[in-house]
Design a protein around this motif. Structure first.
Motif, PDB file in Angstrom:
ATOM      1  N   UNK A 326       9.490   7.393  25.223  1.00  0.00           N
ATOM      2  CA  UNK A 326       9.511   6.812  23.887  1.00  0.00           C
ATOM      3  C   UNK A 326       8.228   7.111  23.117  1.00  0.00           C
ATOM      4  N   UNK A 327       7.102   7.212  23.842  1.00  0.00           N
ATOM      5  CA  UNK A 327       5.840   7.538  23.178  1.00  0.00           C
ATOM      6  C   UNK A 327       5.893   8.930  22.567  1.00  0.00           C
ATOM      7  N   UNK A 328       6.684   9.818  23.172  1.00  0.00           N
ATOM      8  CA  UNK A 328       6.736  11.193  22.687  1.00  0.00           C
ATOM      9  C   UNK A 328       7.889  11.522  21.767  1.00  0.00           C
ATOM     10  N   UNK A 329       8.965  10.742  21.837  1.00  0.00           N
ATOM     11  CA  UNK A 329      10.179  11.111  21.103  1.00  0.00           C
ATOM     12  C   UNK A 329       9.967  11.103  19.591  1.00  0.00           C
ATOM     13  N   UNK A 330       9.611   9.973  19.041  1.00  0.00           N
ATOM     14  CA  UNK A 330       9.498   9.861  17.590  1.00  0.00           C
ATOM     15  C   UNK A 330       8.282  10.609  17.056  1.00  0.00           C
ATOM     16  N   UNK A 331       7.144  10.517  17.782  1.00  0.00           N
ATOM     17  CA  UNK A 331       5.933  11.170  17.287  1.00  0.00           C
ATOM     18  C   UNK A 331       6.080  12.686  17.258  1.00  0.00           C
ATOM     19  N   UNK A 332       6.709  13.267  18.290  1.00  0.00           N
ATOM     20  CA  UNK A 332       6.870  14.720  18.324  1.00  0.00           C
ATOM     21  C   UNK A 332       7.782  15.199  17.200  1.00  0.00           C
ATOM     22  N   UNK A 333       8.919  14.540  17.038  1.00  0.00           N
ATOM     23  CA  UNK A 333       9.864  14.973  16.008  1.00  0.00           C
ATOM     24  C   UNK A 333       9.287  14.789  14.606  1.00  0.00           C
ATOM     25  N   UNK A 334       8.591  13.677  14.382  1.00  0.00           N
ATOM     26  CA  UNK A 334       7.999  13.424  13.066  1.00  0.00           C
ATOM     27  C   UNK A 334       6.883  14.421  12.760  1.00  0.00           C
ATOM     28  N   UNK A 335       6.052  14.723  13.746  1.00  0.00           N
ATOM     29  CA  UNK A 335       4.961  15.676  13.545  1.00  0.00           C
ATOM     30  C   UNK A 335       5.501  17.072  13.251  1.00  0.00           C
ATOM     31  N   UNK A 336       6.549  17.483  13.951  1.00  0.00           N
ATOM     32  CA  UNK A 336       7.170  18.779  13.672  1.00  0.00           C
ATOM     33  C   UNK A 336       7.721  18.830  12.248  1.00  0.00           C
ATOM     34  N   UNK A 337       8.353  17.752  11.839  1.00  0.00           N
ATOM     35  CA  UNK A 337       8.910  17.712  10.478  1.00  0.00           C
ATOM     36  C   UNK A 337       7.807  17.814   9.432  1.00  0.00           C
ATOM     37  N   UNK A 338       6.722  17.058   9.630  1.00  0.00           N
ATOM     38  CA  UNK A 338       5.619  17.120   8.673  1.00  0.00           C
ATOM     39  C   UNK A 338       4.967  18.496   8.653  1.00  0.00           C
ATOM     40  N   UNK A 339       4.888  19.144   9.802  1.00  0.00           N
ATOM     41  CA  UNK A 339       4.312  20.490   9.848  1.00  0.00           C
ATOM     42  C   UNK A 339       5.133  21.450   9.003  1.00  0.00           C
ATOM     43  N   UNK A 340       6.447  21.366   9.113  1.00  0.00           N
ATOM     44  CA  UNK A 340       7.321  22.245   8.324  1.00  0.00           C
ATOM     45  C   UNK A 340       7.226  21.908   6.829  1.00  0.00           C
ATOM     46  N   UNK A 341       7.107  20.628   6.516  1.00  0.00           N
ATOM     47  CA  UNK A 341       6.948  20.229   5.111  1.00  0.00           C
ATOM     48  C   UNK A 341       5.657  20.807   4.537  1.00  0.00           C
TER      49      UNK A 341
END
Length: 503
Positions: A326-341
């Protein structure tokens, strides 16, 4: 518990107010008995006697904006009303933060609210335990996050990114002109963490149809924000910091958390049985198919525990380490999305990054993501600086040194902060990463170049931050994120392949 639940509907508003006032008086009496008194500080006024400003923060989409306003008015240390007379402390003074984080788990521990919340979701695990238990859990988990172990996960990240590429190609070939990136980043993070963390394939990338999703994603999607939940759920959530026992009551979100916990327990139980069988085969010298042994994080943990001559963690504690997931699920996906943005907003950064990536051939390797791609490192560091949540810690008797004097509520100047036992302290990590006072006037700009020669380009204040490469994203001290190298490898491999294929 059943008696308490049955009595709740019968309580009148006046009864609830009387109970809260009684607790307030008891707390006030206890505070006056303390020999050490916390320094009285300036801070924003309360909006409610019962819940203070907590709902305002919990309901904000952009909490950094509020923190920025308060920081400009009240400085690097200020009080924050939480309800029933309780005043928490917000600290973003770098010297004070370093002092607190260096002493965490023994002097400074998590609040009862955070501990009950984490125990409800995961059981006793590394995120919720303190003192010697925290050291024991961390020591047991360390081999699963070693560089040697993470090397083995790189192929998993490569495979998942390739699955995503195939799925996106199918979506685009079907005539679609848009892709819901955030949803697919969630799926990518889920698949990577499932295989690398638990040796379990969720099949999150197996179909281009977004209506087909693993059951666990349905559970994640069913979580509600405080603004959208029922009145009772909101009331219990907002009063939770004062009365952590409320988190044990069966509200809608509590039941969802329990469902999530038992879903992961089933996966972890299967992994435990599989690992037992593998170890029995190894001990009997029967061998097995080469490469078939489980090398997931939890699999390595179980094997290390059982080969140590005696478990240092109970089976429940081993299974409780699904907190990693759980520590990695949301943070990883959100960080990837922000990187693409950020790349879409800054095509010049995208072009520079792509030029660096042209040197790559074949699958991405551990050596490439840990030292061979300086501009990728700079982009990663800048994304992590700008887009991270707020975090907090808590409390014991202490005297905290400050980097510069502050004004107390009476107007006097002090260069150190006295903190009484039981005083809640919050460290706004996201704000520290985005403070103009620390980073300078270009703090709001996405500038990877600031990381290419940090000794020359970072401000002196930013260089005093002792976290990972001068940012607080992975915290610091005894709670320095154990899985940071895993998280960075996961992010970089996934991010790189997306840029290479779809740039």
């Amino acid at each position: 518990m059943a008696f308490i639940l049955s009595a709740i509907p019968a309580l009148r508003g006046s009864d609830i107010i009387a109970i809260l006032l009684f607790i307030f008086v008891v707390r006030l009496i206890n505070n006056t008995r303390n020999r050490v008194h916390t320094t009285k500080l300036q801070g924003p006024p309360s909006e409610s006697f019962f819940v203070g400003l907590f709902p305002a923060i919990a309901g904000l989409d952009e909490p950094l904006i509020a923190f920025e306003k308060w920081a400009k008015r009240y400085g690097t240390v200020f009080s924050f009303p939480m309800g029933l007379g309780r005043q928490d402390i917000i600290i973003w003074d770098i010297k004070a933060v370093a002092h607190i984080l260096a002493r965490d788990t023994f002097i400074y521990q998590q609040s009862n609210f955070a501990r009950v919340f984490l125990d409800n979701m995961f059981g006793k695990a590394i995120l919720s335990v303190e003192n010697d238990d925290h050291r024991r859990h961390r020591k047991a988990l360390t081999p699963a996050f070693s560089n040697a172990a993470i090397r083995g996960y790189i192929s998993i990240f490569n495979d998942s990114a390739e699955k995503l590429r195939t799925t996106w190609d199918a979506i685009l070939d079907s005539g679609a002109d848009t892709i819901e990136v955030q949803q697919w980043m969630n799926r990518l993070a889920l698949e990577n963490l499932g295989i690398a963390g638990f040796g379990h394939q969720f099949g999150a990338l197996s179909s281009p149809d977004t209506n087909i999703k693993p059951d666990i994603m349905e559970v994640f999607d069913s979580f509600e924000t405080p603004q959208k939940s029922s009145f009772l759920s909101r009331a219990f959530f907002f009063l939770g910091p004062m009365f952590p026992v409320l988190l044990k009551l069966p509200t809608q979100n509590t039941l969802i958390m329990r469902r999530l916990k038992y879903s992961m327990k089933g996966i972890a139980d299967n992994l435990l049985d599989t690992t037992k069988r593998e170890m029995k085969i190894d001990s009997e010298g029967l061998g097995g198919e080469k490469g078939s042994e489980d090398k997931s994080i939890i699999g390595l943990l179980i094997k290390a525990e059982r080969s140590s001559g005696g478990l240092t963690m109970t089976p429940e504690e081993v299974l409780g380490q699904n907190t990693i997931f759980f520590a990695g699920y949301d943070t990883t996906s959100t960080t990837l999305t922000w990187a693409l943005i950020e790349l879409s907003r800054h095509p010049e950064v995208q072009e520079t990054l792509r030029e660096e990536l042209h040197q790559l051939g074949g699958d991405i390797t551990w050596e490439q993501i840990t030292g061979g791609l300086p501009y990728l490192d700079a982009v990663t560091q800048e994304v992590l600086r700008m887009h991270l949540p707020i975090d907090n810690l808590l409390r014991e008797d202490d005297i905290i040194p400050l980097s510069k004097p502050i004004h107390t509520s009476s107007g006097s100047l002090v260069s150190e902060l006295v903190v009484a036992k039981g005083q809640a302290i919050h460290i706004p990590i996201g704000f520290i990463n985005n403070s103009e006072e620390i980073w300078g006037p270009d703090v709001k700009e996405f500038k990877p170049e600031r990381w290419l020669k940090p000794k020359d380009t970072l401000t002196s204040a930013a260089q005093t931050i002792q976290g990972h490469h001068h940012i607080m994203t992975f915290s610091d001290g005894p709670r320095f994120c154990l899985g940071r190298h895993f998280a960075l490898a996961n992010f970089k491999v996934s991010f790189l392949l997306l840029i290479l294929v779809f740039g």
